[in-house]
Design a protein around this motif. Sequence first.
Motif, mmCIF file in Angstrom:
data_model
loop_
_atom_site.group_PDB
_atom_site.id
_atom_site.type_symbol
_atom_site.label_atom_id
_atom_site.label_comp_id
_atom_site.label_asym_id
_atom_site.label_seq_id
_atom_site.Cartn_x
_atom_site.Cartn_y
_atom_site.Cartn_z
ATOM 1 N N GLY A 123 -13.136 9.071 12.802
ATOM 2 C CA GLY A 123 -12.024 8.445 13.503
ATOM 3 C C GLY A 123 -12.174 6.937 13.541
ATOM 4 O O GLY A 123 -12.964 6.346 12.804
ATOM 5 N N ASP A 124 -11.452 6.301 14.428
ATOM 6 C CA ASP A 124 -11.516 4.848 14.575
ATOM 7 C C ASP A 124 -12.716 4.449 15.441
ATOM 8 O O ASP A 124 -13.130 5.180 16.336
ATOM 9 C CB ASP A 124 -10.237 4.318 15.224
ATOM 10 N N ARG A 125 -13.264 3.273 15.123
ATOM 11 C CA ARG A 125 -14.336 2.650 15.919
ATOM 12 C C ARG A 125 -15.585 3.534 16.014
ATOM 13 O O ARG A 125 -16.218 3.640 17.062
ATOM 14 C CB ARG A 125 -13.820 2.299 17.326
ATOM 15 N N VAL A 126 -15.939 4.147 14.913
ATOM 16 C CA VAL A 126 -17.148 4.977 14.842
ATOM 17 C C VAL A 126 -18.294 4.131 14.304
ATOM 18 O O VAL A 126 -18.135 3.385 13.336
ATOM 19 C CB VAL A 126 -16.927 6.198 13.932
ATOM 20 N N THR A 127 -19.466 4.237 14.937
ATOM 21 C CA THR A 127 -20.669 3.545 14.487
ATOM 22 C C THR A 127 -21.705 4.585 14.087
ATOM 23 O O THR A 127 -22.012 5.487 14.872
ATOM 24 C CB THR A 127 -21.243 2.647 15.590
ATOM 25 N N VAL A 128 -22.243 4.454 12.878
ATOM 26 C CA VAL A 128 -23.244 5.400 12.382
ATOM 27 C C VAL A 128 -24.530 4.626 12.128
ATOM 28 O O VAL A 128 -24.568 3.711 11.304
ATOM 29 C CB VAL A 128 -22.774 6.103 11.092
ATOM 30 N N GLY A 129 -25.595 4.986 12.830
ATOM 31 C CA GLY A 129 -26.847 4.246 12.793
ATOM 32 C C GLY A 129 -27.647 4.457 11.518
ATOM 33 O O GLY A 129 -27.371 5.346 10.704
ATOM 34 N N THR A 130 -28.682 3.661 11.382
ATOM 35 C CA THR A 130 -29.517 3.629 10.188
ATOM 36 C C THR A 130 -30.043 5.004 9.805
ATOM 37 O O THR A 130 -30.631 5.710 10.621
ATOM 38 C CB THR A 130 -30.709 2.690 10.421
ATOM 39 N N GLY A 131 -29.830 5.381 8.542
ATOM 40 C CA GLY A 131 -30.406 6.608 8.012
ATOM 41 C C GLY A 131 -29.751 7.891 8.467
ATOM 42 O O GLY A 131 -30.221 8.981 8.124
#
Length: 246
Positions: A123-131
Amino acid sequence: MSVLSTIREDIQTVQRHDPAAQSGVIIFLSYPGLHAKWAHTFEHWLWRRGVRGLARVLSQITRFMTGVEIHPAAQIGRRFFIDHAMGVVIGETTVIGDDCVLYQGVTLGGTGNESGKRHPTLGDRVTVGTGAKVLGNIHIGDDVRIGGNSVVVKDVPPASTVVGVPGRVVRRNGERVVEAADAARLHHENLPDPVREESRSNRAAIEQNEDRIAELEAQMRELTTLVRELSAQNTRAADDSSDTQA
């Protein structure tokens, strides 16, 4: 939007998300995540017009130059930012909303040889962290944050924080799902530790059990005292009865 407007918007996105960002010229020249996104825009245009062989070849050249592999068929929204941009893989049927951020080593992939829609939708404004790995035909809701090295294989509701292997929701709508430490605000590296949260939950349960055991022991002592008093009263009553008969 025009090409220049898109470039300007993407540079502003980098300046908003990356505290180390310098001038617009430096960002334009030195951010491979932007180069990969801009190249994908053209490759996706070719793909949609049936020039798929060339689009696929160009995507592999982009991968070699930037370290980012984006399938030409993937759909990507506006203001998309890949920080550091090394080792990121975005599969063919992936759909990414607006204002999403990926960090290095992220995979938006499939889980096997299934056909059709087999990659995630963000969706909108999703943050996916390292690895982190987000796998399969799943939906990640708006305003979701996925912790570094998490593996997500199920749908995630909006406004949630996900960590762990397999990924699980530890915060929803600003409230912790399980007890944990101080709030992790903007930095994906400060997300809650699920092992620590589980340990704290277990300790809280142990403390509750200890309190309950102490309460039961106190009740048992009171019952024991009461039984002794009743027994003594019965003994005295029996002795009084014997004296009266005598």
